[in-house]
Enzyme design. Structure first.
Site, PDB file in Angstrom:
ATOM      1  N   GLU A   1      16.933  27.710   8.953  1.00 32.71           N
ATOM      2  CA  GLU A   1      16.948  27.245  10.354  1.00 32.71           C
ATOM      3  C   GLU A   1      16.911  28.385  11.381  1.00 32.71           C
ATOM      4  O   GLU A   1      17.754  28.469  12.280  1.00 32.71           O
ATOM      5  CB  GLU A   1      18.174  26.342  10.564  1.00 32.71           C
ATOM      6  CG  GLU A   1      18.173  25.163   9.599  1.00 32.71           C
ATOM      7  CD  GLU A   1      19.409  24.279   9.700  1.00 32.71           C
ATOM      8  OE1 GLU A   1      20.211  24.461  10.633  1.00 32.71           O
ATOM      9  OE2 GLU A   1      19.585  23.411   8.818  1.00 32.71           O
TER      10      GLU A   1
ATOM     11  N   GLU B   1      15.490  18.673   1.757  1.00 31.68           N
ATOM     12  CA  GLU B   1      16.756  17.992   2.094  1.00 31.68           C
ATOM     13  C   GLU B   1      16.535  16.536   2.532  1.00 31.68           C
ATOM     14  O   GLU B   1      17.152  16.051   3.459  1.00 31.68           O
ATOM     15  CB  GLU B   1      17.495  18.769   3.190  1.00 31.68           C
ATOM     16  CG  GLU B   1      17.744  20.230   2.843  1.00 31.68           C
ATOM     17  CD  GLU B   1      18.559  20.970   3.875  1.00 31.68           C
ATOM     18  OE1 GLU B   1      19.188  20.299   4.735  1.00 31.68           O
ATOM     19  OE2 GLU B   1      18.610  22.221   3.841  1.00 31.68           O
TER      20      GLU B   1
HETATM   21  O1  G3I Z   1      35.046  22.425  -0.517  1.00 31.40           O
HETATM   22  C1  G3I Z   1      35.896  22.459   0.639  1.00 31.40           C
HETATM   23  C2  G3I Z   1      37.236  21.802   0.311  1.00 31.40           C
HETATM   24  O2  G3I Z   1      37.900  22.596  -0.676  1.00 31.40           O
HETATM   25  C3  G3I Z   1      38.072  21.711   1.587  1.00 31.40           C
HETATM   26  O3  G3I Z   1      39.276  21.024   1.306  1.00 31.40           O
HETATM   27  C4  G3I Z   1      37.267  20.946   2.647  1.00 31.40           C
HETATM   28  C5  G3I Z   1      38.008  20.812   3.962  1.00 31.40           C
HETATM   29  O4  G3I Z   1      37.978  22.056   4.628  1.00 31.40           O
HETATM   30  O5  G3I Z   1      36.048  21.675   2.914  1.00 31.40           O
HETATM   31  C6  G3I Z   1      35.223  21.693   1.768  1.00 31.40           C
HETATM   32  O6  G3I Z   1      34.063  22.410   2.077  1.00 31.40           O
HETATM   33  C7  G3I Z   1      33.165  21.654   2.911  1.00 31.40           C
HETATM   34  C8  G3I Z   1      31.823  21.556   2.159  1.00 31.40           C
HETATM   35  O7  G3I Z   1      30.829  20.927   2.972  1.00 31.40           O
HETATM   36  C9  G3I Z   1      31.924  20.770   0.857  1.00 31.40           C
HETATM   37  O8  G3I Z   1      32.242  19.424   1.149  1.00 31.40           O
HETATM   38  C10 G3I Z   1      32.966  22.464   4.179  1.00 31.40           C
HETATM   39  O9  G3I Z   1      34.175  22.449   4.908  1.00 31.40           O
HETATM   40  C11 G3I Z   1      31.862  21.812   4.996  1.00 31.40           C
HETATM   41  O10 G3I Z   1      31.559  22.644   6.130  1.00 31.40           O
HETATM   42  C12 G3I Z   1      30.590  21.711   4.155  1.00 31.40           C
HETATM   43  O11 G3I Z   1      29.614  21.027   4.929  1.00 31.40           O
HETATM   44  C13 G3I Z   1      28.267  21.220   4.454  1.00 31.40           C
HETATM   45  C14 G3I Z   1      27.432  21.764   5.629  1.00 31.40           C
HETATM   46  O12 G3I Z   1      26.039  21.865   5.256  1.00 31.40           O
HETATM   47  C15 G3I Z   1      27.910  23.140   6.039  1.00 31.40           C
HETATM   48  O13 G3I Z   1      27.783  24.043   4.934  1.00 31.40           O
HETATM   49  C16 G3I Z   1      27.725  19.852   4.028  1.00 31.40           C
HETATM   50  O14 G3I Z   1      28.388  19.433   2.845  1.00 31.40           O
HETATM   51  C17 G3I Z   1      26.218  19.945   3.761  1.00 31.40           C
HETATM   52  O15 G3I Z   1      25.673  18.647   3.527  1.00 31.40           O
HETATM   53  C18 G3I Z   1      25.490  20.555   4.971  1.00 31.40           C
HETATM   54  O16 G3I Z   1      24.135  20.735   4.583  1.00 31.40           O
HETATM   55  C19 G3I Z   1      23.242  21.287   5.596  1.00 31.40           C
HETATM   56  C20 G3I Z   1      22.288  22.233   4.909  1.00 31.40           C
HETATM   57  O17 G3I Z   1      23.024  23.257   4.259  1.00 31.40           O
HETATM   58  C21 G3I Z   1      21.288  22.808   5.899  1.00 31.40           C
HETATM   59  N1  G3I Z   1      20.538  21.730   6.573  1.00 31.40           N
HETATM   60  C22 G3I Z   1      21.433  20.763   7.261  1.00 31.40           C
HETATM   61  C23 G3I Z   1      22.416  20.154   6.248  1.00 31.40           C
HETATM   62  C24 G3I Z   1      23.307  19.114   6.906  1.00 31.40           C
HETATM   63  O18 G3I Z   1      24.118  19.731   7.872  1.00 31.40           O
END
Ligand code: G3I
Length: 349
Positions: free
Chosen positions: A137, A250
């Protein structure tokens, strides 16, 4: 091999392979390990896996020098056991820079912190993972003439950071296919994004940047009207003409009206996916389709359910949950599954 009475492949992996392509899903190893129904569906349907979160910088190095590789190791091992490849998502993303690295980049503008990050990740996975979203991005048209997003990398190193990152990855993983991954490329009102990205990629190629492929995220949104098939198709052809391969990285669908009956909701999702993939898969340079998850049980589009297992989640009213993936929360196939399968079956090689 799963075949229907029609003799046509029933799994998405087999339907994709029939056109010389692949299908896969984003996944979190914790969910794969703890949910046998999800695990079985991934093994049956997928040839590729993308770590949804665990390979991002803030996940693999939460503190300087403290690496957390176990979740990625687990997903790579799961893929290896079942003959699946892993898509490396992602080395640089403005939303996944750990705070400690953000400080160094902002204050010292030290490329060494990026080089060490690439070295740690690519030394460990450079063999097992041979396709990488090097920069995720980078665009945000409207801020700068070149349409680049204002982010910590641009502030520290200027617009050349993307070429530098590609070159860094080529040095650290010479055999890997290197990609840029971007969203917002399919609707009528996204023409500026398509033009801007095409122009930027033309510039990278003219400068000799080691860019092999483009990831188009494919986060569809029913609230945005219909896909601009002609402009989107022309864009894909122009990207292919630059010698790049393309992956839908995605794919999922954000619903616009969850109050409709479930059958109507699922039909609208499936129709949008079919329209999108019929355009994408008409382009031979499109090599694969990865959905951003397999099941509505876990989707970033339903934040309140993301990461929860079925057992703790069946009570949730269906209207709270977005229905934008191939399987529902109980792992039943939905019309979106048929739309993907039939688009692969109808596609040319
Ligand atoms: O694994 C930890 C867990 O241990 C903890 O208790 C919890 C609460 O803090 O967080 C968990 O990690 C989260 C992770 O997803 C796994 O669920 C992160 O906080 C959270 O920020 C993360 O969000 C991901 C996001 O990208 C940011 O990395 C989403 O799952 C994921 O679907 C999203 O994917 C993005 C692509 O990478 C790029 N394109 C857009 C897409 C959607 O935003």
């Amino acid at each position: 091999m799963g075949f229907r009475k029609s003799g046509l492949p029933s799994s998405l992996a087999e339907a994709a392979a029939g056109t010389g392509r692949y299908y896969g899903t984003a996944a979190q190893i914790e969910q794969v390990d703890s949910q046998p129904d999800l695990r079985a569906a991934i093994v049956r349907e997928c040839a590729w896996l993308t770590p949804e979160y665990s390979l991002k910088w803030d996940a693999v190095e939460p503190e300087p020098g403290t690496h957390v590789f176990a979740p990625v190791d687990g997903l790579v091992r799961f893929g290896d056991t079942h003959g699946m490849k892993v898509h490396g998502h992602t080395l640089l993303w403005h939303r996944s820079v750990p705070a400690w690295a953000e400080r160094i980049l902002s204050e010292a503008k030290d490329w060494g912190v990026i080089r060490r990050h690439f070295s740690a990740v690519l030394a460990r996975y450079g063999q097992a993972i041979d396709q990488w979203d090097v920069v995720n991005e980078p665009l945000e048209p409207g801020h700068r003439d070149d349409g680049l997003r204002q982010n910590v990398f641009l502030d520290a190193f200027g617009p050349d950071y993307i070429r530098r990152a590609l070159e860094e990855a080529r040095i650290q993983a010479p055999a890997a296919r290197l990609m840029i991954n971007e969203y917002g490329l399919e609707y009528a009102d996204e023409r500026a994004r398509r033009r801007c990205l095409l122009k930027f990629i033309e510039g990278l190629k003219a400068a000799g940047a080691p860019l092999d492929g483009l990831g188009i995220q494919g986060h569809l949104d029913l609230g945005r009207g219909t896909i601009d098939a002609t402009s989107f198709g022309d864009f894909l052809a122009e990207i292919a003409a630059l010698g790049l391969f393309i992956v839908v990285t995605e794919l999922d669908v954000r619903e616009a009206d969850r109050q409709l009956p479930v059958a109507a909701r699922d039909r609208r999702v499936a129709d949008a996916v079919r329209r999108y993939l019929d355009v994408a898969l008409a382009q031979p340079a499109v090599r694969g389709v990865i959905t951003w998850g397999m099941t509505d049980r876990h989707s970033w589009l339903s934040p309140s359910t993301a990461g929860e297992g079925l057992a703790t989640d069946t009570a949730r009213a269906p209207r709270d949950r977005n229905r934008g993936l191939p399987f529902d929360a109980a792992m039943h196939r939905k019309p979106m599954h048929s739309a993907i399968r039939e688009s692969f079956l109808a596609a040319s090689r």
